[in-house]
Design a protein around this motif. Sequence first.
Motif, PDB file in Angstrom:
ATOM      1  N   GLN A 126       0.852  -1.183   0.000  1.00 22.30           N
ATOM      2  CA  GLN A 126       0.000   0.000   0.000  1.00 22.30           C
ATOM      3  C   GLN A 126       0.890   1.236   0.000  1.00 22.30           C
ATOM      4  N   HIS A 128       1.095   5.534  -0.187  1.00 25.24           N
ATOM      5  CA  HIS A 128       0.406   6.815  -0.029  1.00 25.24           C
ATOM      6  C   HIS A 128       1.346   7.903  -0.513  1.00 25.24           C
ATOM      7  N   ASP A 130       1.884  11.873  -0.899  1.00 26.08           N
ATOM      8  CA  ASP A 130       1.424  13.190  -0.459  1.00 26.08           C
ATOM      9  C   ASP A 130       1.463  14.182  -1.617  1.00 26.08           C
ATOM     10  N   ASP A 137      -3.489  14.257  -2.560  1.00 26.35           N
ATOM     11  CA  ASP A 137      -2.914  12.992  -2.111  1.00 26.35           C
ATOM     12  C   ASP A 137      -3.468  11.827  -2.940  1.00 26.35           C
ATOM     13  N   GLU A 139      -3.602   7.275  -3.202  1.00 24.83           N
ATOM     14  CA  GLU A 139      -3.398   5.949  -2.628  1.00 24.83           C
ATOM     15  C   GLU A 139      -3.256   4.936  -3.766  1.00 24.83           C
ATOM     16  N   GLY A 141      -2.689   0.737  -4.324  1.00 26.21           N
ATOM     17  CA  GLY A 141      -2.564  -0.619  -3.806  1.00 26.21           C
ATOM     18  C   GLY A 141      -1.971  -1.516  -4.876  1.00 26.21           C
ATOM     19  N   GLU A 157      -5.930   6.035  -6.468  1.00 31.00           N
ATOM     20  CA  GLU A 157      -7.134   6.618  -5.886  1.00 31.00           C
ATOM     21  C   GLU A 157      -6.836   8.012  -5.356  1.00 31.00           C
ATOM     22  N   HIS A 158      -7.670   8.972  -5.748  1.00 28.82           N
ATOM     23  CA  HIS A 158      -7.497  10.355  -5.278  1.00 28.82           C
ATOM     24  C   HIS A 158      -8.832  11.069  -5.455  1.00 28.82           C
ATOM     25  N   ASP A 162     -10.526   7.958 -10.425  1.00 26.13           N
ATOM     26  CA  ASP A 162      -9.255   7.287 -10.200  1.00 26.13           C
ATOM     27  C   ASP A 162      -8.424   7.257 -11.481  1.00 26.13           C
ATOM     28  N   THR A 246       6.435   9.501  -0.902  1.00 22.39           N
ATOM     29  CA  THR A 246       5.687   8.249  -0.919  1.00 22.39           C
ATOM     30  C   THR A 246       5.972   7.404   0.318  1.00 22.39           C
ATOM     31  N   ARG A 247       4.905   7.044   1.028  1.00 24.71           N
ATOM     32  CA  ARG A 247       5.000   6.099   2.147  1.00 24.71           C
ATOM     33  C   ARG A 247       4.540   4.731   1.662  1.00 24.71           C
TER      34      ARG A 247
END
Length: 350
Positions: A126, A128, A130, A137, A139, A141, A157-158, A162, A246-247
């Motif tokens: 996953q 994330h 910023d 932001d 996301e 997956g 996804e934002h 998407d 990116t996390r």
Amino acid sequence: MDMRQLQGFTLPGLGTVQALQAEVVELSGLALRDGAWRLGRLLLRGVELRTPALALRAAQVLLRGLSVVPAPPGDAAAQPLRALSLDALEVQDAQLELARAPSPAAAGEQAQWQLDALAGLDGRLQMHIDDAAWIVDAEVGVAIQGGRIDFNRMSVEHIGPDSPMGVSHMGIYADSPAGRDYLYQFTLPHVPGVRFEQRGSLFGARVTDRGSLELQPFVESLLHNAGCGTPQGRPGRNAAPALQRTRVSGELSLGDGVMGTRTQQVELAGRAQGRNRVGLSAASLGRQIVLRLPDLWAARALFSLAGLQGGSGAITGTVSVTASAPGNGPALRLAAERLSVEAVRLDSGA
């Protein structure tokens, strides 16, 4: 052999040994037989080994059934050892830091990369991002099944619609309202492991299949081409800044099989027993990434050290690997809460 002989000895690619010491040394069963030193048990506590490129510290190192054959007097200056063997090596609370990560080019142009364990890789990541360029932001997956990423199952996804991801002949991309943004651009016409996107029958028709990526041949190709000096691809124009924001987190399960090259490798085993699961995390993917294996299990290993060819039997333990970008600490840090290696051997191969 006096271990102090190694002070000033040069380790290929790592520089001269600057420090080699242990706070406590306990040994038993010492004997000299047929020109070889034999030890039933050698326990070292507070171990430190340091060169300009490497720093090793360990709370405890235990060697069982150690046999050392020194080189003949005329050869000792260049190569102090002719052979070494161990029944078992046990390490606790150890940390190895490398100032620079090993380069794929070091394996040579003819290196035969073999990453069988990637063919059985399963799990999910996953990410994330910023303030992503795709609209605030985002996301992402990433599902991996049987060592394969299917881009039809991925999207960014934002806020707003998407952004689908895929892989074309130009590279790996994300489609956003602003257009197509390439995250990784291919520099070769043929890239192993890639099934490119498909479009409808009409010219310019919409994408009907976003394509997929088989990780084993793709990564083997990436490493082989890096070793040959002909990169497989390069990051997209906006990829590097995005990585800094990116996390990542996730858990993966490696398959069984060889990981490495023809001469430097481990053979992972124990997938059916739930071993070799990898926890992955990064607060900033562009700065540092951490891999943790709470139950490492390998059937054997092959390697070379200080000009000698080596191998081992089973390897088990709890280990972690931290890879850092320049300026964010040691390039590579390997930590072992515990590590056990059976049947270690080193010799000249002659």
